[in-house]
Design a protein around this motif. Structure first.
Motif, PDB file in Angstrom:
ATOM      1  N   THR A 277       0.839  -1.193   0.000  1.00  0.00           N
ATOM      2  CA  THR A 277       0.000   0.000   0.000  1.00  0.00           C
ATOM      3  C   THR A 277       0.878   1.249   0.000  1.00  0.00           C
ATOM      4  O   THR A 277       1.915   1.302   0.665  1.00  0.00           O
ATOM      5  CB  THR A 277      -0.935   0.018   1.223  1.00  0.00           C
ATOM      6  OG1 THR A 277      -0.157  -0.061   2.429  1.00  0.00           O
ATOM      7  CG2 THR A 277      -1.901  -1.161   1.173  1.00  0.00           C
ATOM      8  N   LEU A 278       0.457   2.246  -0.732  1.00  0.00           N
ATOM      9  CA  LEU A 278       1.181   3.506  -0.840  1.00  0.00           C
ATOM     10  C   LEU A 278       0.337   4.620  -0.230  1.00  0.00           C
ATOM     11  O   LEU A 278      -0.852   4.741  -0.518  1.00  0.00           O
ATOM     12  CB  LEU A 278       1.476   3.829  -2.305  1.00  0.00           C
ATOM     13  CG  LEU A 278       2.230   2.739  -3.088  1.00  0.00           C
ATOM     14  CD1 LEU A 278       2.385   3.155  -4.545  1.00  0.00           C
ATOM     15  CD2 LEU A 278       3.583   2.455  -2.450  1.00  0.00           C
ATOM     16  N   GLY A 279       0.959   5.411   0.628  1.00  0.00           N
ATOM     17  CA  GLY A 279       0.264   6.555   1.197  1.00  0.00           C
ATOM     18  C   GLY A 279      -0.661   6.233   2.357  1.00  0.00           C
ATOM     19  O   GLY A 279      -1.416   7.105   2.793  1.00  0.00           O
ATOM     20  N   THR A 280      -0.618   5.012   2.882  1.00  0.00           N
ATOM     21  CA  THR A 280      -1.453   4.692   4.044  1.00  0.00           C
ATOM     22  C   THR A 280      -0.716   5.064   5.326  1.00  0.00           C
ATOM     23  O   THR A 280       0.491   4.876   5.442  1.00  0.00           O
ATOM     24  CB  THR A 280      -1.806   3.195   4.085  1.00  0.00           C
ATOM     25  OG1 THR A 280      -0.612   2.436   3.925  1.00  0.00           O
ATOM     26  CG2 THR A 280      -2.777   2.833   2.984  1.00  0.00           C
ATOM     27  N   GLU A 281      -1.469   5.553   6.309  1.00  0.00           N
ATOM     28  CA  GLU A 281      -0.877   5.974   7.579  1.00  0.00           C
ATOM     29  C   GLU A 281      -1.157   4.984   8.705  1.00  0.00           C
ATOM     30  O   GLU A 281      -0.296   4.676   9.507  1.00  0.00           O
ATOM     31  CB  GLU A 281      -1.425   7.343   7.984  1.00  0.00           C
ATOM     32  CG  GLU A 281      -0.973   8.479   7.105  1.00  0.00           C
ATOM     33  CD  GLU A 281      -1.498   9.821   7.580  1.00  0.00           C
ATOM     34  OE1 GLU A 281      -0.901  10.848   7.204  1.00  0.00           O
ATOM     35  OE2 GLU A 281      -2.509   9.851   8.334  1.00  0.00           O
ATOM     36  N   GLY A 282      -2.402   4.505   8.782  1.00  0.00           N
ATOM     37  CA  GLY A 282      -2.805   3.687   9.918  1.00  0.00           C
ATOM     38  C   GLY A 282      -2.249   2.283   9.884  1.00  0.00           C
ATOM     39  O   GLY A 282      -1.645   1.805  10.848  1.00  0.00           O
ATOM     40  N   THR A 283      -2.464   1.578   8.757  1.00  0.00           N
ATOM     41  CA  THR A 283      -2.071   0.173   8.645  1.00  0.00           C
ATOM     42  C   THR A 283      -1.404  -0.091   7.296  1.00  0.00           C
ATOM     43  O   THR A 283      -1.998  -0.691   6.399  1.00  0.00           O
ATOM     44  CB  THR A 283      -3.292  -0.757   8.815  1.00  0.00           C
ATOM     45  OG1 THR A 283      -4.102  -0.307   9.893  1.00  0.00           O
ATOM     46  CG2 THR A 283      -2.862  -2.196   9.080  1.00  0.00           C
ATOM     47  N   PRO A 284      -0.179   0.370   7.100  1.00  0.00           N
ATOM     48  CA  PRO A 284       0.505   0.085   5.831  1.00  0.00           C
ATOM     49  C   PRO A 284       0.864  -1.386   5.727  1.00  0.00           C
ATOM     50  O   PRO A 284       1.118  -2.051   6.742  1.00  0.00           O
ATOM     51  CB  PRO A 284       1.756   0.961   5.907  1.00  0.00           C
ATOM     52  CG  PRO A 284       2.018   1.115   7.369  1.00  0.00           C
ATOM     53  CD  PRO A 284       0.668   1.148   8.028  1.00  0.00           C
ATOM     54  N   LEU A 285       0.877  -1.895   4.509  1.00  0.00           N
ATOM     55  CA  LEU A 285       1.255  -3.283   4.260  1.00  0.00           C
ATOM     56  C   LEU A 285       2.326  -3.317   3.177  1.00  0.00           C
ATOM     57  O   LEU A 285       2.207  -2.632   2.158  1.00  0.00           O
ATOM     58  CB  LEU A 285       0.036  -4.102   3.815  1.00  0.00           C
ATOM     59  CG  LEU A 285      -1.080  -4.263   4.862  1.00  0.00           C
ATOM     60  CD1 LEU A 285      -2.286  -4.956   4.248  1.00  0.00           C
ATOM     61  CD2 LEU A 285      -0.582  -5.041   6.076  1.00  0.00           C
ATOM     62  N   ILE A 286       3.347  -4.131   3.394  1.00  0.00           N
ATOM     63  CA  ILE A 286       4.466  -4.260   2.448  1.00  0.00           C
ATOM     64  C   ILE A 286       4.547  -5.709   1.988  1.00  0.00           C
ATOM     65  O   ILE A 286       4.635  -6.624   2.801  1.00  0.00           O
ATOM     66  CB  ILE A 286       5.803  -3.844   3.089  1.00  0.00           C
ATOM     67  CG1 ILE A 286       5.725  -2.441   3.690  1.00  0.00           C
ATOM     68  CG2 ILE A 286       6.925  -3.936   2.056  1.00  0.00           C
ATOM     69  CD1 ILE A 286       5.474  -1.336   2.691  1.00  0.00           C
ATOM     70  N   ARG A 287       4.494  -5.911   0.666  1.00  0.00           N
ATOM     71  CA  ARG A 287       4.575  -7.247   0.057  1.00  0.00           C
ATOM     72  C   ARG A 287       3.570  -8.197   0.712  1.00  0.00           C
ATOM     73  O   ARG A 287       3.911  -9.283   1.182  1.00  0.00           O
ATOM     74  CB  ARG A 287       5.991  -7.807   0.105  1.00  0.00           C
ATOM     75  CG  ARG A 287       7.040  -6.956  -0.576  1.00  0.00           C
ATOM     76  CD  ARG A 287       8.217  -7.803  -1.059  1.00  0.00           C
ATOM     77  NE  ARG A 287       7.943  -8.449  -2.351  1.00  0.00           N
ATOM     78  CZ  ARG A 287       8.512  -9.574  -2.766  1.00  0.00           C
ATOM     79  NH1 ARG A 287       9.358 -10.220  -1.985  1.00  0.00           N
ATOM     80  NH2 ARG A 287       8.218 -10.074  -3.945  1.00  0.00           N
ATOM     81  N   TYR A 288       2.323  -7.796   0.701  1.00  0.00           N
ATOM     82  CA  TYR A 288       1.244  -8.553   1.343  1.00  0.00           C
ATOM     83  C   TYR A 288       0.634  -9.539   0.353  1.00  0.00           C
ATOM     84  O   TYR A 288       0.117  -9.152  -0.698  1.00  0.00           O
ATOM     85  CB  TYR A 288       0.168  -7.583   1.852  1.00  0.00           C
ATOM     86  CG  TYR A 288      -0.986  -8.266   2.552  1.00  0.00           C
ATOM     87  CD1 TYR A 288      -0.837  -8.756   3.833  1.00  0.00           C
ATOM     88  CD2 TYR A 288      -2.210  -8.408   1.920  1.00  0.00           C
ATOM     89  CE1 TYR A 288      -1.891  -9.382   4.485  1.00  0.00           C
ATOM     90  CE2 TYR A 288      -3.277  -9.030   2.556  1.00  0.00           C
ATOM     91  CZ  TYR A 288      -3.106  -9.517   3.840  1.00  0.00           C
ATOM     92  OH  TYR A 288      -4.148 -10.136   4.473  1.00  0.00           O
ATOM     93  N   LYS A 289       0.719 -10.822   0.681  1.00  0.00           N
ATOM     94  CA  LYS A 289       0.185 -11.875  -0.187  1.00  0.00           C
ATOM     95  C   LYS A 289      -1.314 -12.006   0.063  1.00  0.00           C
ATOM     96  O   LYS A 289      -1.740 -12.360   1.163  1.00  0.00           O
ATOM     97  CB  LYS A 289       0.890 -13.199   0.083  1.00  0.00           C
ATOM     98  CG  LYS A 289       2.389 -13.172  -0.192  1.00  0.00           C
ATOM     99  CD  LYS A 289       3.023 -14.549  -0.015  1.00  0.00           C
ATOM    100  CE  LYS A 289       2.697 -15.438  -1.202  1.00  0.00           C
ATOM    101  NZ  LYS A 289       3.458 -16.714  -1.158  1.00  0.00           N
ATOM    102  N   THR A 290      -2.100 -11.734  -0.968  1.00  0.00           N
ATOM    103  CA  THR A 290      -3.552 -11.766  -0.817  1.00  0.00           C
ATOM    104  C   THR A 290      -4.123 -13.173  -0.856  1.00  0.00           C
ATOM    105  O   THR A 290      -5.222 -13.416  -0.370  1.00  0.00           O
ATOM    106  CB  THR A 290      -4.234 -10.946  -1.929  1.00  0.00           C
ATOM    107  OG1 THR A 290      -3.978 -11.580  -3.196  1.00  0.00           O
ATOM    108  CG2 THR A 290      -3.713  -9.516  -1.957  1.00  0.00           C
ATOM    109  N   GLY A 291      -3.388 -14.105  -1.477  1.00  0.00           N
ATOM    110  CA  GLY A 291      -3.932 -15.441  -1.684  1.00  0.00           C
ATOM    111  C   GLY A 291      -4.816 -15.542  -2.910  1.00  0.00           C
ATOM    112  O   GLY A 291      -5.265 -16.633  -3.275  1.00  0.00           O
TER     113      GLY A 291
END
Length: 417
Positions: A277-291
Protein backbone atom coordinates in the motif's frame (compact mmCIF):
# COMPACT_ATOMS: atom_id res chain seq x y z
CA UNK A 1 11.49 -5.77 -13.41
CA UNK A 2 13.13 -2.65 -11.93
CA UNK A 3 11.85 -0.76 -14.97
CA UNK A 4 8.30 -1.81 -14.14
CA UNK A 5 8.57 -0.34 -10.66
CA UNK A 6 10.30 2.87 -11.71
CA UNK A 7 8.16 3.54 -14.76
CA UNK A 8 4.77 2.91 -13.18
CA UNK A 9 4.81 4.46 -9.74
CA UNK A 10 8.36 5.64 -9.17
CA UNK A 11 10.49 3.52 -6.90
CA UNK A 12 10.78 6.39 -4.44
CA UNK A 13 7.13 5.89 -3.50
CA UNK A 14 7.80 2.27 -2.63
CA UNK A 15 10.81 3.29 -0.56
CA UNK A 16 8.78 5.90 1.31
CA UNK A 17 6.17 3.29 2.17
CA UNK A 18 8.89 0.91 3.38
CA UNK A 19 10.64 3.61 5.42
CA UNK A 20 7.35 4.67 7.02
CA UNK A 21 6.49 1.09 8.00
CA UNK A 22 9.98 0.52 9.47
CA UNK A 23 9.75 3.72 11.48
CA UNK A 24 6.24 3.28 12.89
CA UNK A 25 5.13 -0.38 12.75
CA UNK A 26 6.29 -2.72 15.56
CA UNK A 27 5.55 -5.66 13.28
CA UNK A 28 7.68 -4.43 10.39
CA UNK A 29 10.47 -3.41 12.74
CA UNK A 30 10.71 -7.10 13.64
CA UNK A 31 9.86 -8.44 10.17
CA UNK A 32 12.48 -6.31 8.40
CA UNK A 33 14.93 -6.07 11.30
CA UNK A 34 18.03 -6.23 9.09
CA UNK A 35 16.76 -3.89 6.37
CA UNK A 36 18.36 -0.48 5.75
CA UNK A 37 15.95 1.39 3.42
CA UNK A 38 18.61 3.54 1.80
CA UNK A 39 20.31 0.37 0.56
CA UNK A 40 17.16 -1.06 -1.03
CA UNK A 41 17.23 -1.38 -4.82
CA UNK A 42 14.31 -2.63 -6.93
CA UNK A 43 15.99 -6.03 -7.03
CA UNK A 44 16.48 -6.06 -3.25
CA UNK A 45 12.86 -5.06 -2.71
CA UNK A 46 11.78 -8.22 -4.54
CA UNK A 47 13.78 -10.26 -2.03
CA UNK A 48 12.05 -8.83 1.05
CA UNK A 49 10.01 -11.37 3.00
CA UNK A 50 6.29 -11.44 2.31
CA UNK A 51 3.59 -10.42 4.74
CA UNK A 52 0.73 -12.91 5.02
CA UNK A 53 -2.81 -13.02 6.34
CA UNK A 54 -1.52 -15.08 9.27
CA UNK A 55 0.88 -12.26 10.20
CA UNK A 56 -1.92 -9.73 10.17
CA UNK A 57 -4.23 -11.98 12.17
CA UNK A 58 -1.70 -12.90 14.86
CA UNK A 59 -0.07 -9.46 15.17
CA UNK A 60 -2.98 -7.20 14.31
CA UNK A 61 -2.26 -4.35 16.71
CA UNK A 62 1.46 -4.36 15.89
CA UNK A 63 0.66 -3.20 12.35
CA UNK A 64 -0.77 0.06 13.74
CA UNK A 65 1.48 3.02 12.93
CA UNK A 66 -0.28 5.93 14.67
CA UNK A 67 -1.41 6.72 18.24
CA UNK A 68 -4.92 5.47 18.96
CA UNK A 69 -6.31 9.01 19.16
CA UNK A 70 -5.43 9.47 15.47
CA UNK A 71 -7.56 6.52 14.33
CA UNK A 72 -10.63 7.88 12.56
CA UNK A 73 -12.21 4.56 11.49
CA UNK A 74 -11.92 0.94 12.54
CA UNK A 75 -12.81 -1.41 9.68
CA UNK A 76 -12.55 -5.18 9.57
CA UNK A 77 -12.10 -7.81 6.90
CA UNK A 78 -15.21 -9.85 6.15
CA UNK A 79 -13.74 -13.09 7.46
CA UNK A 80 -14.67 -15.05 4.32
CA UNK A 81 -11.06 -16.24 3.98
CA UNK A 82 -10.04 -16.45 7.64
CA UNK A 83 -10.39 -14.73 11.01
CA UNK A 84 -11.51 -11.09 10.62
CA UNK A 85 -8.79 -8.54 11.30
CA UNK A 86 -8.96 -4.81 11.95
CA UNK A 87 -7.54 -2.20 9.60
CA UNK A 88 -6.99 1.17 11.27
CA UNK A 89 -7.68 4.30 9.20
CA UNK A 90 -6.65 7.89 9.85
CA UNK A 91 -8.44 10.90 8.37
CA UNK A 92 -5.88 10.93 5.57
CA UNK A 93 -6.58 7.24 4.92
CA UNK A 94 -10.27 8.13 4.52
CA UNK A 95 -9.30 10.79 1.99
CA UNK A 96 -7.26 8.11 0.19
CA UNK A 97 -10.37 5.88 0.09
CA UNK A 98 -12.44 8.72 -1.31
CA UNK A 99 -9.83 9.46 -3.99
CA UNK A 100 -9.71 5.82 -5.06
CA UNK A 101 -13.47 5.46 -5.41
CA UNK A 102 -13.94 8.80 -7.14
CA UNK A 103 -11.36 7.79 -9.75
CA UNK A 104 -12.94 4.33 -10.01
CA UNK A 105 -16.34 5.92 -10.68
CA UNK A 106 -14.78 8.10 -13.37
CA UNK A 107 -13.42 4.93 -15.02
CA UNK A 108 -16.99 3.69 -15.57
CA UNK A 109 -18.11 7.03 -16.96
CA UNK A 110 -19.85 8.37 -13.84
CA UNK A 111 -20.11 12.13 -13.55
CA UNK A 112 -20.96 14.76 -10.92
CA UNK A 113 -24.69 14.83 -10.36
CA UNK A 114 -25.22 11.12 -11.05
CA UNK A 115 -27.33 9.22 -8.52
CA UNK A 116 -26.04 5.94 -7.06
CA UNK A 117 -27.99 3.31 -5.12
CA UNK A 118 -25.89 1.36 -2.61
CA UNK A 119 -27.03 -2.26 -2.18
CA UNK A 120 -24.21 -3.26 0.17
CA UNK A 121 -23.90 -2.51 3.85
CA UNK A 122 -22.22 0.63 5.11
CA UNK A 123 -22.24 -0.48 8.76
CA UNK A 124 -20.72 -3.51 10.54
CA UNK A 125 -17.21 -2.05 10.01
CA UNK A 126 -17.45 -2.75 6.27
CA UNK A 127 -14.86 -0.77 4.31
CA UNK A 128 -16.46 -1.14 0.87
CA UNK A 129 -19.74 0.56 1.76
CA UNK A 130 -17.86 3.38 3.49
CA UNK A 131 -15.48 3.75 0.53
CA UNK A 132 -18.33 3.94 -1.97
CA UNK A 133 -20.10 6.57 0.09
CA UNK A 134 -16.96 8.70 0.43
CA UNK A 135 -16.20 8.36 -3.28
CA UNK A 136 -19.69 9.46 -4.29
CA UNK A 137 -19.35 12.56 -2.12
CA UNK A 138 -15.92 13.29 -3.60
CA UNK A 139 -17.45 12.98 -7.08
CA UNK A 140 -20.16 15.48 -6.10
CA UNK A 141 -22.80 12.89 -6.90
CA UNK A 142 -25.77 11.54 -4.92
CA UNK A 143 -26.17 8.35 -2.90
CA UNK A 144 -29.20 6.33 -1.78
CA UNK A 145 -28.07 4.00 1.04
CA UNK A 146 -30.52 1.10 0.94
CA UNK A 147 -28.11 -1.61 2.05
CA UNK A 148 -28.26 -5.32 1.16
CA UNK A 149 -31.32 -7.46 0.46
CA UNK A 150 -35.04 -6.59 0.41
CA UNK A 151 -35.84 -6.53 -3.33
CA UNK A 152 -39.16 -4.72 -2.76
CA UNK A 153 -37.39 -1.81 -1.05
CA UNK A 154 -34.71 -1.68 -3.73
CA UNK A 155 -37.30 -1.51 -6.50
CA UNK A 156 -39.40 1.09 -4.66
CA UNK A 157 -36.35 3.33 -4.48
CA UNK A 158 -35.37 2.73 -8.11
CA UNK A 159 -38.87 3.59 -9.35
CA UNK A 160 -39.24 6.62 -7.09
CA UNK A 161 -35.73 8.14 -7.07
CA UNK A 162 -34.39 7.12 -10.50
CA UNK A 163 -30.77 6.18 -9.70
CA UNK A 164 -28.48 5.75 -12.70
CA UNK A 165 -25.89 3.45 -11.09
CA UNK A 166 -26.34 0.52 -8.72
CA UNK A 167 -23.60 -0.90 -6.46
CA UNK A 168 -24.45 -4.55 -5.87
CA UNK A 169 -23.35 -8.16 -5.59
CA UNK A 170 -24.09 -9.70 -9.04
CA UNK A 171 -25.99 -12.71 -7.67
CA UNK A 172 -28.37 -10.35 -5.87
CA UNK A 173 -29.32 -8.90 -9.25
CA UNK A 174 -30.88 -12.30 -10.02
CA UNK A 175 -33.21 -11.77 -7.04
CA UNK A 176 -34.05 -8.27 -8.32
CA UNK A 177 -34.85 -9.70 -11.75
CA UNK A 178 -37.09 -12.41 -10.25
CA UNK A 179 -38.95 -9.82 -8.18
CA UNK A 180 -39.41 -7.54 -11.18
CA UNK A 181 -40.85 -10.37 -13.26
CA UNK A 182 -43.23 -11.41 -10.49
CA UNK A 183 -44.44 -7.84 -9.95
CA UNK A 184 -44.77 -6.55 -13.49
CA UNK A 185 -41.78 -4.19 -13.40
CA UNK A 186 -40.21 -3.45 -16.77
CA UNK A 187 -36.52 -3.37 -15.81
CA UNK A 188 -35.47 -1.94 -19.15
CA UNK A 189 -37.68 1.10 -18.81
CA UNK A 190 -36.12 2.28 -15.54
CA UNK A 191 -33.39 4.85 -14.92
CA UNK A 192 -30.69 2.27 -14.17
CA UNK A 193 -27.94 2.25 -16.78
CA UNK A 194 -25.07 0.43 -15.04
CA UNK A 195 -24.02 -1.67 -12.05
CA UNK A 196 -20.73 -1.65 -10.17
CA UNK A 197 -20.35 -5.32 -9.26
CA UNK A 198 -18.75 -6.21 -5.95
CA UNK A 199 -17.66 -9.50 -4.40
CA UNK A 200 -18.15 -11.86 -7.36
CA UNK A 201 -16.55 -12.16 -10.80
CA UNK A 202 -18.56 -11.38 -13.93
CA UNK A 203 -15.75 -12.25 -16.38
CA UNK A 204 -14.18 -15.42 -17.73
CA UNK A 205 -10.41 -15.84 -17.90
CA UNK A 206 -10.45 -14.34 -21.42
CA UNK A 207 -12.35 -11.28 -20.06
CA UNK A 208 -15.57 -12.23 -21.84
CA UNK A 209 -18.75 -12.26 -19.78
CA UNK A 210 -19.21 -15.28 -17.57
CA UNK A 211 -22.45 -17.21 -17.18
CA UNK A 212 -23.71 -15.05 -14.31
CA UNK A 213 -23.25 -11.84 -16.34
CA UNK A 214 -24.88 -13.38 -19.41
CA UNK A 215 -27.79 -14.54 -17.31
CA UNK A 216 -28.31 -11.01 -15.97
CA UNK A 217 -28.05 -9.53 -19.46
CA UNK A 218 -30.58 -11.97 -20.85
CA UNK A 219 -33.23 -10.00 -18.92
CA UNK A 220 -31.77 -6.62 -18.07
CA UNK A 221 -30.11 -4.33 -20.59
CA UNK A 222 -27.56 -2.49 -18.47
CA UNK A 223 -23.77 -2.23 -18.29
CA UNK A 224 -21.92 -4.35 -15.73
CA UNK A 225 -18.55 -3.23 -14.36
CA UNK A 226 -16.27 -5.67 -12.57
CA UNK A 227 -14.23 -4.71 -9.51
CA UNK A 228 -11.62 -6.36 -7.32
CA UNK A 229 -10.69 -5.01 -3.90
CA UNK A 230 -9.90 -5.98 -0.34
CA UNK A 231 -10.08 -4.25 3.01
CA UNK A 232 -6.34 -4.70 3.46
CA UNK A 233 -5.37 -2.78 0.31
CA UNK A 234 -7.85 0.06 0.87
CA UNK A 235 -8.21 0.48 -2.88
CA UNK A 236 -9.97 -1.14 -5.82
CA UNK A 237 -9.20 -2.39 -9.31
CA UNK A 238 -12.13 -1.25 -11.46
CA UNK A 239 -12.98 -1.87 -15.11
CA UNK A 240 -13.21 1.03 -17.51
CA UNK A 241 -15.77 1.16 -20.33
CA UNK A 242 -13.52 -1.10 -22.44
CA UNK A 243 -14.10 -4.01 -19.99
CA UNK A 244 -10.57 -5.33 -20.37
CA UNK A 245 -9.69 -5.90 -16.70
CA UNK A 246 -9.62 -3.80 -13.54
CA UNK A 247 -7.19 -0.88 -13.68
CA UNK A 248 -4.45 -0.48 -11.08
CA UNK A 249 -4.40 2.89 -9.30
CA UNK A 250 -0.63 3.35 -9.36
CA UNK A 251 -0.65 6.15 -6.80
CA UNK A 252 -2.21 3.93 -4.14
CA UNK A 253 -0.99 0.37 -4.73
CA UNK A 254 2.25 -1.23 -5.84
CA UNK A 255 1.27 -4.48 -7.52
CA UNK A 256 3.19 -7.72 -8.00
CA UNK A 257 1.68 -10.81 -9.63
CA UNK A 258 3.92 -13.77 -8.86
CA UNK A 259 4.27 -17.40 -9.88
CA UNK A 260 4.88 -20.28 -7.46
CA UNK A 261 8.62 -19.47 -7.39
CA UNK A 262 8.00 -15.81 -6.56
CA UNK A 263 8.84 -14.49 -10.03
CA UNK A 264 6.81 -11.76 -11.72
CA UNK A 265 4.55 -13.27 -14.39
CA UNK A 266 4.34 -11.89 -17.91
CA UNK A 267 1.48 -10.11 -19.69
CA UNK A 268 -1.58 -12.37 -19.83
CA UNK A 269 -0.21 -14.90 -17.36
CA UNK A 270 -1.73 -15.76 -13.99
CA UNK A 271 -0.18 -15.58 -10.56
CA UNK A 272 -0.84 -14.61 -6.95
CA UNK A 273 -1.64 -10.96 -6.26
CA UNK A 274 0.85 -9.32 -3.87
CA UNK A 275 0.35 -5.68 -2.90
CA UNK A 276 2.16 -2.91 -1.07
CA UNK A 277 0.00 0.00 0.00
CA UNK A 278 1.18 3.51 -0.84
CA UNK A 279 0.26 6.56 1.20
CA UNK A 280 -1.45 4.69 4.04
CA UNK A 281 -0.88 5.97 7.58
CA UNK A 282 -2.80 3.69 9.92
CA UNK A 283 -2.07 0.17 8.65
CA UNK A 284 0.51 0.08 5.83
CA UNK A 285 1.25 -3.28 4.26
CA UNK A 286 4.47 -4.26 2.45
CA UNK A 287 4.58 -7.25 0.06
CA UNK A 288 1.24 -8.55 1.34
CA UNK A 289 0.18 -11.88 -0.19
CA UNK A 290 -3.55 -11.77 -0.82
CA UNK A 291 -3.93 -15.44 -1.68
CA UNK A 292 -5.92 -14.41 -4.77
CA UNK A 293 -4.91 -15.69 -8.20
CA UNK A 294 -5.56 -13.66 -11.38
CA UNK A 295 -4.10 -12.81 -14.77
CA UNK A 296 -2.29 -9.52 -15.24
CA UNK A 297 -2.47 -7.42 -18.41
CA UNK A 298 0.40 -5.00 -18.95
CA UNK A 299 -0.21 -3.78 -22.49
CA UNK A 300 -2.11 -0.49 -22.96
CA UNK A 301 -5.88 -0.74 -22.60
CA UNK A 302 -8.25 0.06 -25.45
CA UNK A 303 -9.34 3.09 -23.40
CA UNK A 304 -5.85 4.57 -23.84
CA UNK A 305 -4.66 4.11 -20.24
CA UNK A 306 -1.30 2.44 -19.64
CA UNK A 307 -1.88 1.17 -16.11
CA UNK A 308 -1.65 -2.57 -15.43
CA UNK A 309 -4.96 -4.44 -15.21
CA UNK A 310 -6.16 -7.54 -13.40
CA UNK A 311 -8.54 -10.13 -14.76
CA UNK A 312 -11.12 -11.92 -12.62
CA UNK A 313 -10.06 -13.81 -9.51
CA UNK A 314 -9.57 -17.38 -10.67
CA UNK A 315 -9.32 -18.84 -7.19
CA UNK A 316 -8.15 -18.27 -3.65
CA UNK A 317 -5.32 -20.41 -2.42
CA UNK A 318 -7.02 -21.07 0.91
CA UNK A 319 -10.28 -22.06 -0.82
CA UNK A 320 -8.87 -24.89 -2.91
CA UNK A 321 -11.03 -27.99 -2.41
CA UNK A 322 -9.65 -31.53 -2.72
CA UNK A 323 -12.70 -33.73 -3.31
CA UNK A 324 -12.36 -37.42 -4.22
CA UNK A 325 -8.90 -36.80 -5.64
CA UNK A 326 -10.00 -33.79 -7.70
CA UNK A 327 -8.86 -30.20 -7.13
CA UNK A 328 -11.75 -27.75 -7.36
CA UNK A 329 -11.96 -23.98 -6.91
CA UNK A 330 -15.37 -22.50 -5.96
CA UNK A 331 -15.84 -20.54 -9.25
CA UNK A 332 -16.06 -23.87 -11.10
CA UNK A 333 -19.03 -24.82 -8.93
CA UNK A 334 -20.66 -21.40 -9.19
CA UNK A 335 -20.60 -21.62 -12.98
CA UNK A 336 -22.74 -24.75 -13.03
CA UNK A 337 -25.54 -23.30 -10.91
CA UNK A 338 -25.39 -19.77 -12.32
CA UNK A 339 -26.01 -21.21 -15.77
CA UNK A 340 -29.51 -22.44 -14.92
CA UNK A 341 -32.32 -19.87 -14.78
CA UNK A 342 -34.33 -22.32 -12.68
CA UNK A 343 -31.79 -21.89 -9.86
CA UNK A 344 -32.24 -18.55 -8.13
CA UNK A 345 -30.34 -19.39 -4.94
CA UNK A 346 -27.80 -21.96 -3.75
CA UNK A 347 -25.15 -22.45 -1.07
CA UNK A 348 -21.99 -24.59 -0.98
CA UNK A 349 -20.85 -26.21 2.27
CA UNK A 350 -17.35 -27.67 2.44
CA UNK A 351 -16.48 -29.81 5.45
CA UNK A 352 -14.14 -32.65 6.47
CA UNK A 353 -15.14 -36.28 6.85
CA UNK A 354 -13.81 -38.53 9.63
CA UNK A 355 -10.67 -39.19 7.56
CA UNK A 356 -9.99 -35.49 7.08
CA UNK A 357 -11.04 -35.46 3.43
CA UNK A 358 -13.05 -32.57 1.93
CA UNK A 359 -16.75 -33.17 1.33
CA UNK A 360 -19.04 -30.88 -0.66
CA UNK A 361 -22.74 -30.36 0.03
CA UNK A 362 -24.87 -28.12 -2.22
CA UNK A 363 -28.00 -26.57 -0.71
CA UNK A 364 -30.66 -26.02 -3.37
CA UNK A 365 -34.31 -24.99 -3.57
CA UNK A 366 -36.70 -27.92 -3.10
CA UNK A 367 -38.77 -26.82 -6.09
CA UNK A 368 -36.10 -28.22 -8.45
CA UNK A 369 -35.50 -31.53 -6.63
CA UNK A 370 -37.56 -33.73 -8.98
CA UNK A 371 -37.16 -31.80 -12.22
CA UNK A 372 -35.20 -32.28 -15.45
CA UNK A 373 -32.86 -29.45 -14.46
CA UNK A 374 -31.52 -31.56 -11.58
CA UNK A 375 -30.59 -34.29 -14.02
CA UNK A 376 -28.77 -31.68 -16.12
CA UNK A 377 -26.93 -30.35 -13.05
CA UNK A 378 -25.74 -33.81 -12.05
CA UNK A 379 -24.46 -34.49 -15.57
CA UNK A 380 -22.65 -31.13 -15.63
CA UNK A 381 -21.01 -31.92 -12.28
CA UNK A 382 -19.75 -35.19 -13.74
CA UNK A 383 -18.46 -33.48 -16.88
CA UNK A 384 -17.00 -30.26 -15.44
CA UNK A 385 -16.03 -31.20 -11.87
CA UNK A 386 -15.55 -34.94 -12.52
CA UNK A 387 -17.31 -35.60 -9.22
CA UNK A 388 -20.91 -35.27 -7.94
CA UNK A 389 -21.41 -33.47 -4.61
CA UNK A 390 -24.12 -34.27 -2.09
CA UNK A 391 -27.36 -32.27 -2.50
CA UNK A 392 -29.76 -31.04 0.18
CA UNK A 393 -33.06 -29.40 -0.82
CA UNK A 394 -34.60 -26.61 1.24
CA UNK A 395 -37.60 -24.28 1.06
CA UNK A 396 -36.70 -21.23 -1.06
CA UNK A 397 -37.25 -18.49 1.55
CA UNK A 398 -35.29 -20.42 4.17
CA UNK A 399 -32.41 -21.02 1.77
CA UNK A 400 -32.28 -17.36 0.84
CA UNK A 401 -32.16 -16.47 4.54
CA UNK A 402 -29.08 -18.72 4.85
CA UNK A 403 -27.34 -17.03 1.90
CA UNK A 404 -28.38 -13.39 2.39
CA UNK A 405 -27.98 -13.19 6.15
CA UNK A 406 -28.88 -9.93 7.88
CA UNK A 407 -25.69 -9.90 9.96
CA UNK A 408 -23.43 -10.72 7.00
CA UNK A 409 -21.88 -8.09 4.75
CA UNK A 410 -21.85 -10.32 1.65
CA UNK A 411 -23.97 -13.24 0.45
CA UNK A 412 -22.65 -16.44 2.01
CA UNK A 413 -22.53 -18.59 -1.12
CA UNK A 414 -19.85 -20.86 0.28
CA UNK A 415 -18.86 -21.82 3.81
CA UNK A 416 -15.89 -23.93 4.97
CA UNK A 417 -16.87 -25.80 8.12
Amino acid sequence: MSEVIENTIGFQQVLRALEYALKHSPFYQRHFSAIVPKNITPEAFRQLPFTGKEDLSQNNRDFLCVPQQQIAEYVTTSGTSGKPVTIYLTKNDLLRLAKNEKESFELIGAKPGDLFQLMTTIDKQFMAGLAYYLGVQELNAGMIRIGPGVPALQWNSILENNPAILIAVPSFLINLIDYAKQNGIDMNQTSVRSVICIGEPIREEDLSENILARRIHSDWNLELFSTYASTEMGAAFTECEAHQGGHLNEELIYLEVLDEEGNEVLHGEKGEIVISTLGTEGTPLIRYKTGDVARIYREPCACGRNSARLGPILGRKNQMIKFKGTTIFPPSIYEIFDSHSEVSCYKIEVSKDYLGHDTITILLENKIEHTPVMIEIIEECKAKLRVVPHFVFLETDYLRSQVFKNHMRKPEKIVFK
